[in-house]
Design a protein around this motif. Structure first.
Motif, PDB file in Angstrom:
ATOM      1  N   UNK A  51       0.826  -1.207   0.000  1.00 30.83           N
ATOM      2  CA  UNK A  51       0.000   0.000   0.000  1.00 30.83           C
ATOM      3  C   UNK A  51       0.864   1.262   0.000  1.00 30.83           C
ATOM      4  N   UNK A  52       1.977   1.218   0.728  1.00 31.91           N
ATOM      5  CA  UNK A  52       2.890   2.356   0.701  1.00 31.91           C
ATOM      6  C   UNK A  52       3.339   2.618  -0.739  1.00 31.91           C
ATOM      7  N   UNK A  53       3.641   1.544  -1.465  1.00 32.00           N
ATOM      8  CA  UNK A  53       4.060   1.693  -2.854  1.00 32.00           C
ATOM      9  C   UNK A  53       2.960   2.224  -3.739  1.00 32.00           C
ATOM     10  N   UNK A  60       0.165  10.082  -3.304  1.00 34.33           N
ATOM     11  CA  UNK A  60      -0.762  10.186  -2.175  1.00 34.33           C
ATOM     12  C   UNK A  60       0.031  10.143  -0.868  1.00 34.33           C
ATOM     13  N   UNK A  61      -0.427  10.872   0.127  1.00 27.14           N
ATOM     14  CA  UNK A  61       0.326  11.044   1.369  1.00 27.14           C
ATOM     15  C   UNK A  61      -0.577  10.789   2.574  1.00 27.14           C
ATOM     16  N   UNK A 188      -4.874  13.002   0.014  1.00 31.74           N
ATOM     17  CA  UNK A 188      -4.318  13.120   1.350  1.00 31.74           C
ATOM     18  C   UNK A 188      -5.133  12.247   2.293  1.00 31.74           C
ATOM     19  N   UNK A 189      -4.493  11.235   2.845  1.00 33.75           N
ATOM     20  CA  UNK A 189      -5.151  10.378   3.827  1.00 33.75           C
ATOM     21  C   UNK A 189      -4.767  10.869   5.223  1.00 33.75           C
ATOM     22  N   UNK A 219       5.258  13.919  12.177  1.00 31.29           N
ATOM     23  CA  UNK A 219       4.685  13.783  10.842  1.00 31.29           C
ATOM     24  C   UNK A 219       3.217  13.426  10.829  1.00 31.29           C
ATOM     25  N   UNK A 220       2.532  13.566  11.954  1.00 35.80           N
ATOM     26  CA  UNK A 220       1.129  13.145  12.054  1.00 35.80           C
ATOM     27  C   UNK A 220       0.217  13.986  11.169  1.00 35.80           C
ATOM     28  N   UNK A 221      -0.571  13.317  10.341  1.00 37.62           N
ATOM     29  CA  UNK A 221      -1.670  13.961   9.622  1.00 37.62           C
ATOM     30  C   UNK A 221      -2.926  13.583  10.386  1.00 37.62           C
ATOM     31  N   UNK A 222      -3.495  14.556  11.065  1.00 34.46           N
ATOM     32  CA  UNK A 222      -4.584  14.315  12.013  1.00 34.46           C
ATOM     33  C   UNK A 222      -5.932  14.559  11.350  1.00 34.46           C
ATOM     34  N   UNK A 223      -6.813  13.591  11.458  1.00 36.07           N
ATOM     35  CA  UNK A 223      -8.177  13.721  10.950  1.00 36.07           C
ATOM     36  C   UNK A 223      -9.139  13.881  12.119  1.00 36.07           C
TER      37      UNK A 223
END
Length: 268
Positions: A51-53, A60-61, A188-189, A219-223
């Motif tokens: 999935x990272x790939x 996508x990030x 962006x996830x 590096x947290x992307x917070x939802x």
């Protein structure tokens, strides 16, 4: 489409089923439900190699660099529950940028709030117009969802178009990512999330605060969802206490520039 990638991606998808409690993987062979094992002790989550790939292939990030105490605030807004103004007040006071992923319904029903978001320098993301399962749409249907949203956003707040997209409920497949890329959208996830979308089932300020602090990582992307009183009440203390731990809050534009530098081998 996932069929073209064989069992490797499918296996990776089943691995991430241990993540969030709301079933992060759909049984349907052509779609993923974004999910991950929650971060603990400041360690960033990992979606698995395949999935990272897949995400990397389409730009996508879902997280930033693991060695920088930076966090990125994002909110999903499907409808207004009278709390977003309070959240905006907090962001303004703490000088913390955020990106709001909105739907067409939100644009139509909460135009003054959208205008305030834009005026105060926050980003607007494309959460689709009608909030469908994007993985079940044709490419033309995907394009209509994104572009219909952009047209109304321009009419409502003068923003020419969005460049960041987030699929409703985190449901996507490779076609969603590739069609989005062709139309100029980067997906962006997120790497921090919890159950916070029930407006009528509050769990209290401490619940949201503890979830945010316990999952926080470099590096947290917070939802978060703006319909939750828990989030609105916990946000001021969370931002202040995260800063005390050495974290700064930056925009998704900064995250993307960092990602591009990594891809080019320019990152420190």
């Amino acid at each position: 489409m996932m069929e073209q990638h064989g069992p490797g991606i499918l296996m990776a998808a089943f691995v991430i089923v241990i993540g969030l409690s709301f079933n992060p993987f759909a049984a349907h062979a052509d779609e993923f439900h974004w999910g991950f094992k929650k971060s603990q002790n400041g360690e960033p989550p990992n979606a698995g190699g395949a999935l990272e790939g897949l995400l990397d292939d389409h730009g996508a990030i879902y997280k930033g660099k693991p060695d920088k105490k930076i966090a990125y605030l994002t909110f999903d807004n499907g409808y207004e529950n009278g709390l977003t103004e309070s959240i905006l007040d907090t962001l303004k006071k703490e000088e913390a940028p955020a990106t709001f992923f909105l739907t067409g319904h939100y644009l139509k029903s909460a135009a003054p709030v959208v205008k305030r978001m834009v005026k105060e320098g926050h980003g607007i993301g494309n959460h689709s117009f009608d909030h469908p399962n994007m993985a079940k749409l044709s490419p033309a249907g995907m394009e209509e969802e994104w572009k219909k949203f952009d047209a109304l956003l321009k009419k409502t707040a003068g923003v020419e178009r969005t460049v960041y997209a987030r699929p409703p409920e985190g449901i996507f497949n490779e076609e969603v990512l590739s069609v989005g890329n062709a139309l100029g959208y980067r997906h962006i996830f997120w790497s921090v999330a919890f159950i916070d979308w029930y407006a009528d089932k509050p769990k209290g300020k401490a619940y949201a605060y503890n979830e945010l602090m316990n999952q926080l990582h470099p590096g947290a992307v917070i939802l978060m969802h703006t319909v939750s009183t828990d989030n609105a009440e916990a946000l001021p203390d969370f931002i202040r206490d995260a800063k005390k731990q050495g974290y700064t809050f930056e925009s998704l534009d900064e995250l993307v520039m960092e990602y591009e530098d990594i891809q080019l081998g320019l990152a420190n």
